[in-house]
Design a protein around this motif. Sequence first.
Motif, short mmCIF file in Angstrom:
data_model
loop_
_atom_site.label_atom_id
_atom_site.label_comp_id
_atom_site.label_asym_id
_atom_site.label_seq_id
_atom_site.Cartn_x
_atom_site.Cartn_y
_atom_site.Cartn_z
N ILE A 264 -33.67 -1.07 -30.88
CA ILE A 264 -33.34 -0.36 -32.13
C ILE A 264 -32.53 0.89 -31.79
N GLU A 265 -32.96 1.60 -30.76
CA GLU A 265 -32.27 2.82 -30.35
C GLU A 265 -30.82 2.51 -29.96
N LYS A 266 -30.65 1.39 -29.24
CA LYS A 266 -29.31 1.00 -28.80
C LYS A 266 -28.43 0.67 -30.01
N LEU A 267 -29.00 -0.11 -30.94
CA LEU A 267 -28.23 -0.47 -32.14
C LEU A 267 -27.88 0.79 -32.93
N ARG A 268 -28.84 1.72 -32.99
CA ARG A 268 -28.61 2.97 -33.74
C ARG A 268 -27.41 3.72 -33.15
N ASP A 269 -27.39 3.83 -31.81
CA ASP A 269 -26.29 4.55 -31.15
C ASP A 269 -24.96 3.84 -31.39
N LYS B 259 -19.78 4.02 -34.54
CA LYS B 259 -18.77 3.42 -35.45
C LYS B 259 -18.86 4.03 -36.85
N SER B 260 -19.76 5.00 -37.03
CA SER B 260 -20.02 5.61 -38.35
C SER B 260 -20.44 4.53 -39.36
#
Length: 608
Positions: free
Chosen positions: A474-479, A484-485
């Motif tokens: 989840i953290e990776k996807l969030r970053d 990409k805003s």
Amino acid sequence: MDVDIVCVGFGPATGGFLTTLSRALTSTDGTPKPESSVTPGAPPQIVCYERADDIGFSVSGVVTRARGIRGTFPDLDPSQIPMCAPVKHEKVLYLLDPIGASRRSATLRTVDTLICALQKLLPVESGAIELPYIPPYLQKHGGLVMSIGQFNQWVGAQLMNAGLVQIWPGTPVAKPLIENNSVTGVQLADQGTDKSGSPEAGFLPGMDVRAALTVLGDGPVGPIGRQIDQHFGLPRGHHQRDWAVGMKFVVNLPENCLLEAGTVLHTLGYPEPEIFGFLYVYPDRIASLGIFVPSWFESPVRTAYRYLQHWMLHPYLWRYLNGGRLRSWGAKTLGESGRRGEPHLVGDGYARIGEGSGSTNVLTGSGVDEAWVTGVQLGEAVLELLQQKKPFTKENLEATYVKRRRASWVEAEGRVAERARDGFHRGVVTGLIGMALAGATKGRLAPPVEPRSARAHTPSLEKYYQDRIPPAEIEKLRDECAAKSASLHDALMERAGWPAIPYDGKLLVSHQDALLMGGKVQAPAGYADHVVFLYPELCEKCGAKICIEICSGQAITPGGNGVPAFDREKCIHCGACIWNCTTPHPFDPERGLIEFRAGAGGLHSAEN
Ligand SMILES: Cc1cc2nc3c(=O)[nH]c(=O)nc-3n(C[C@H](O)[C@H](O)[C@H](O)COP(=O)(O)OP(=O)(O)OC[C@H]3O[C@@H](n4cnc5c(N)ncnc54)[C@H](O)[C@@H]3O)c2cc1C
Ligand code: SF4
Ligand code: SF4
């Protein structure tokens, strides 16, 4: 400027009010019946300000029994209102999950297994089962399907032709004028400002409009109603914790579609059990369809747009929709606390009507007719007071408007619905049982569950996805999304098992294309931002940032320093960000950290 009556917002509530009032303002020889107190010799000066750029740019279903509307227009001929038809067939459908991605409780999974096992014996068709019985309170037999935009235009045209009231679209009201606890009128929004509200070239300060009576028909998330509530508070024991965002498409059905005008389909069960859907067929093979994403849906990614696409793709619906084309798109918040969210209906110098006054009925799924009726009741009350030359005091408005309202079916049915949906705060099955109980016992019985605000029960992303996506991922996807805003929900949903949407450029279009093609969203320059993050330092610490995920127009995006960014040009004024902030306001835990102010622009479609 001084007028006799100033109205905020032009929806069905104000439509009912102004229609009732304007019919009785002059005698048959054209002389004024009650006289204006600000322009002697003339009829009362009545002005209505609507923030949207046209009076037809609202969003709603609509299927309605139209009892109140027909009371005002006894000879109503549906063919005179574009996109309107009498209700012909009604179905309530339980949709099974054809993907296996939705989150179903053990009880619902057992129900699904039983339905699948017995499908040869049951009326199961294309992954859906039609409920054998529609409870009377849900039936709309004898009613109408219509477009709220077209209806508002039809009502507005008659009012403007009569020439007795002025309606000004494209004119947001910024605040109520309150003096010594009396409302003395409104102030319009400043023009010629930068995004922060500071004057620029061509600055025009918002005009004060003083009136003996201010009528608030500004809907469930109207900033003027909310300011009045902040000033006067809510009646003891009332709260406004239940909301939903309703998102809809208006579509051209494919030529081979056999659905008849007047068909009404209501769905439950998919794409998530908490999400209800609707499909209403207008004449000329046009349909209005959409979903409601409620505040009690325990998901930190309550993305209506993505869920709406999965709903359309359900096999039961897609066989009707495949080959269709998007005409129009929109979304708006519904105030689902109903009678229990009712604010003070009147005070010195003001009265509240419509959904912002708690008129919407969540048991019958009806808001338009109720809003209309409350407007009619206030219209009758105002005529009575004008004729008797009595002032618009709290006491006089109580004795005329509130008295009518309390004696009406809107109140009686609102009372029955008061606790009907509380059970959903404990789960969908409890919720459905609660609705059935409340309906069968006329509101006497309902599950003993106290509604909680979305803030109080929305879990973190990590908790919600604990059985499907590891926190590190989840953290990776969030970053990745922040870089990409972009919002996070598409990435999370696809990782959790929802297939990518097979865009066809006609009906399955990207969210951005829906804004451009279907919503035609615009924002005139020269106004301040109307969505404001009150405490950026608290936003920085916020994990889920649900305001970004739920934003119906992708107008809220990941910004610098962890504070979301807002883009007026994409905002459709749905109001979902108000109730979807997960951090309580430091001085009022019933509120979040977003302030939703009066703003111009938004959707430019009169079909919703
Ligand atoms: C997707 C969807 C489907 C629905 N389906 C149904 C259905 O099938 N049947 C049914 O009966 N009901 C349905 N409803 C509910 C129904 O639309 C509402 O109950 C009804 O529109 C309420 O009418 P109203 O006049 O109180 O407020 P609104 O219709 O909300 O009108 C308020 C108006 O005030 C304006 N306004 C707000 N603030 C300001 C300001 N500061 N200055 C100037 N103007 C302002 C707004 O722009 C708006 O035009 C649905 C709603 C949605 C969103
Ligand atoms: S507005 Fe609310 S939900 Fe959005 S980032 Fe700030 S605290 Fe979080
Ligand atoms: S920013 Fe605008 S479009 Fe987004 S949720 Fe808020 S009101 Fe709706």
